[in-house]
Design a protein around this motif. Structure first.
Motif, PDB file in Angstrom:
ATOM      1  N   THR A   1       0.854  -1.184   0.000  1.00  0.00           N
ATOM      2  CA  THR A   1       0.000   0.000   0.000  1.00  0.00           C
ATOM      3  C   THR A   1       0.891   1.235   0.000  1.00  0.00           C
ATOM      4  O   THR A   1       2.093   1.141   0.265  1.00  0.00           O
ATOM      5  CB  THR A   1      -0.925   0.047   1.227  1.00  0.00           C
ATOM      6  N   GLY A   2       0.286   2.373  -0.296  1.00  0.00           N
ATOM      7  CA  GLY A   2       0.997   3.629  -0.156  1.00  0.00           C
ATOM      8  C   GLY A   2       1.396   4.310  -1.444  1.00  0.00           C
ATOM      9  O   GLY A   2       1.925   5.420  -1.416  1.00  0.00           O
ATOM     10  N   GLY A   3       1.161   3.684  -2.572  1.00  0.00           N
ATOM     11  CA  GLY A   3       1.493   4.330  -3.835  1.00  0.00           C
ATOM     12  C   GLY A   3       0.558   5.492  -4.126  1.00  0.00           C
ATOM     13  O   GLY A   3      -0.418   5.718  -3.420  1.00  0.00           O
ATOM     14  N   GLY A   4       0.881   6.246  -5.168  1.00  0.00           N
ATOM     15  CA  GLY A   4       0.046   7.373  -5.545  1.00  0.00           C
ATOM     16  C   GLY A   4       0.748   8.293  -6.509  1.00  0.00           C
ATOM     17  O   GLY A   4       1.793   7.956  -7.063  1.00  0.00           O
ATOM     18  N   LEU A   5       0.143   9.455  -6.684  1.00  0.00           N
ATOM     19  CA  LEU A   5       0.684  10.483  -7.574  1.00  0.00           C
ATOM     20  C   LEU A   5       1.318  11.581  -6.734  1.00  0.00           C
ATOM     21  O   LEU A   5       0.693  12.096  -5.805  1.00  0.00           O
ATOM     22  CB  LEU A   5      -0.438  11.055  -8.438  1.00  0.00           C
ATOM     23  N   VAL A   6       2.548  11.945  -7.075  1.00  0.00           N
ATOM     24  CA  VAL A   6       3.257  12.966  -6.325  1.00  0.00           C
ATOM     25  C   VAL A   6       4.077  13.803  -7.302  1.00  0.00           C
ATOM     26  O   VAL A   6       4.490  13.304  -8.357  1.00  0.00           O
ATOM     27  CB  VAL A   6       4.154  12.315  -5.244  1.00  0.00           C
ATOM     28  N   GLN A   7       4.307  15.048  -6.954  1.00  0.00           N
ATOM     29  CA  GLN A   7       5.146  15.904  -7.797  1.00  0.00           C
ATOM     30  C   GLN A   7       6.624  15.599  -7.566  1.00  0.00           C
ATOM     31  O   GLN A   7       7.016  15.131  -6.486  1.00  0.00           O
ATOM     32  CB  GLN A   7       4.864  17.368  -7.492  1.00  0.00           C
ATOM     33  N   ALA A   8       7.424  15.900  -8.557  1.00  0.00           N
ATOM     34  CA  ALA A   8       8.872  15.736  -8.418  1.00  0.00           C
ATOM     35  C   ALA A   8       9.364  16.493  -7.192  1.00  0.00           C
ATOM     36  O   ALA A   8       8.940  17.621  -6.929  1.00  0.00           O
ATOM     37  CB  ALA A   8       9.574  16.228  -9.672  1.00  0.00           C
ATOM     38  N   GLY A   9      10.249  15.846  -6.437  1.00  0.00           N
ATOM     39  CA  GLY A   9      10.753  16.429  -5.203  1.00  0.00           C
ATOM     40  C   GLY A   9       9.966  16.027  -3.976  1.00  0.00           C
ATOM     41  O   GLY A   9      10.411  16.270  -2.849  1.00  0.00           O
ATOM     42  N   GLY A  10       8.811  15.415  -4.181  1.00  0.00           N
ATOM     43  CA  GLY A  10       7.963  15.010  -3.075  1.00  0.00           C
ATOM     44  C   GLY A  10       8.367  13.674  -2.479  1.00  0.00           C
ATOM     45  O   GLY A  10       9.388  13.085  -2.852  1.00  0.00           O
TER      46      GLY A  10
ATOM     47  N   HIS B   1       6.905  -3.408  -6.235  1.00  0.00           N
ATOM     48  CA  HIS B   1       6.537  -4.703  -5.670  1.00  0.00           C
ATOM     49  C   HIS B   1       7.406  -5.018  -4.460  1.00  0.00           C
ATOM     50  O   HIS B   1       8.617  -4.782  -4.493  1.00  0.00           O
ATOM     51  CB  HIS B   1       6.756  -5.821  -6.687  1.00  0.00           C
ATOM     52  N   CYS B   2       6.807  -5.570  -3.425  1.00  0.00           N
ATOM     53  CA  CYS B   2       7.621  -6.120  -2.353  1.00  0.00           C
ATOM     54  C   CYS B   2       7.774  -7.618  -2.578  1.00  0.00           C
ATOM     55  O   CYS B   2       6.959  -8.253  -3.251  1.00  0.00           O
ATOM     56  CB  CYS B   2       7.052  -5.814  -0.973  1.00  0.00           C
ATOM     57  N   ALA B   3       8.854  -8.161  -2.021  1.00  0.00           N
ATOM     58  CA  ALA B   3       9.187  -9.557  -2.246  1.00  0.00           C
ATOM     59  C   ALA B   3       9.832 -10.130  -0.999  1.00  0.00           C
ATOM     60  O   ALA B   3      10.468  -9.413  -0.222  1.00  0.00           O
ATOM     61  CB  ALA B   3      10.135  -9.690  -3.437  1.00  0.00           C
TER      62      ALA B   3
ATOM     63  N   GLN C   1       1.392  -7.884  -5.205  1.00  0.00           N
ATOM     64  CA  GLN C   1       0.761  -7.538  -6.474  1.00  0.00           C
ATOM     65  C   GLN C   1       1.231  -6.185  -7.011  1.00  0.00           C
ATOM     66  O   GLN C   1       1.059  -5.894  -8.189  1.00  0.00           O
ATOM     67  CB  GLN C   1      -0.764  -7.523  -6.337  1.00  0.00           C
ATOM     68  N   GLY C   2       1.826  -5.373  -6.155  1.00  0.00           N
ATOM     69  CA  GLY C   2       2.392  -4.102  -6.591  1.00  0.00           C
ATOM     70  C   GLY C   2       1.504  -2.913  -6.298  1.00  0.00           C
ATOM     71  O   GLY C   2       0.277  -3.037  -6.173  1.00  0.00           O
ATOM     72  N   THR C   3       2.135  -1.743  -6.198  1.00  0.00           N
ATOM     73  CA  THR C   3       1.431  -0.488  -6.011  1.00  0.00           C
ATOM     74  C   THR C   3       2.056   0.551  -6.946  1.00  0.00           C
ATOM     75  O   THR C   3       3.275   0.636  -7.071  1.00  0.00           O
ATOM     76  CB  THR C   3       1.477  -0.040  -4.536  1.00  0.00           C
ATOM     77  N   GLN C   4       1.191   1.323  -7.600  1.00  0.00           N
ATOM     78  CA  GLN C   4       1.668   2.274  -8.605  1.00  0.00           C
ATOM     79  C   GLN C   4       2.186   3.538  -7.945  1.00  0.00           C
ATOM     80  O   GLN C   4       1.518   4.142  -7.107  1.00  0.00           O
ATOM     81  CB  GLN C   4       0.531   2.630  -9.570  1.00  0.00           C
ATOM     82  N   VAL C   5       3.369   3.956  -8.357  1.00  0.00           N
ATOM     83  CA  VAL C   5       3.938   5.243  -7.962  1.00  0.00           C
ATOM     84  C   VAL C   5       4.129   6.064  -9.232  1.00  0.00           C
ATOM     85  O   VAL C   5       4.796   5.607 -10.171  1.00  0.00           O
ATOM     86  CB  VAL C   5       5.281   5.066  -7.238  1.00  0.00           C
ATOM     87  N   THR C   6       3.536   7.248  -9.265  1.00  0.00           N
ATOM     88  CA  THR C   6       3.668   8.134 -10.411  1.00  0.00           C
ATOM     89  C   THR C   6       4.209   9.469  -9.930  1.00  0.00           C
ATOM     90  O   THR C   6       3.626  10.090  -9.037  1.00  0.00           O
ATOM     91  CB  THR C   6       2.319   8.341 -11.111  1.00  0.00           C
TER      92      THR C   6
END
Length: 124
Positions: free
Chosen positions: A7-16, A93-95, A116-121
């Motif tokens: 958990t914890g992925g999301g959309l963040v601006q550069a530098g964040g 992904h964690c492993a 299963q993975g979490t998206q970071v953008t």
């Protein structure tokens, strides 16, 4: 059976910053290594960071060192990501894998279980 859930992925601006969590269940993990890998579209899955569950020794990719911090508490592993860059955009992904064996912590072959993975953008 071992299960991993990120958990914890999301959309963040550069530098964040973002903090990813990986909840692990199904074993005590005493003799495990735990790691974070990421995969961007069209690219191979690449190593980010790893931690030995007993002792807490950590390993980082060159890209992650000094910006990311891997840690664990009880049965949860974390990846604190600071100073994020657009090139950090990927599915993370964690492993989990047994510490014994011939593989280093930085290769996918060292791990037996995957989340299963979490998206970071990261936007520019």
């Amino acid at each position: 059976q071992v299960q991993l859930s990120e958990t914890g992925g999301g959309l963040v601006q550069a530098g964040g910053s973002l903090r990813l969590s990986c909840a692990a269940s199904g074993d005590s993990f005493t003799n495990y290594r735990m790691g974070w890998f990421r995969q961007a579209p069209g690219k191979e899955r690449e190593f980010v960071a790893a931690i030995r569950w007993t002792g807490g020794t950590t390993y980082y990719s060159d890209s992650a060192r000094y910006r990311f911090t891997i840690s664990r508490e009880k049965n949860t592993m974390y990846l604190q990501m600071n100073s994020l860059r657009p090139e950090d955009t990927a599915v993370y992904h964690c492993a989990a894998g047994w510490q014994s064996g011939v593989y280093t912590d930085a290769v996918t072959e060292a791990y037996n279980y995957w989340g299963q993975g979490t998206q970071v953008t990261v936007s520019s």
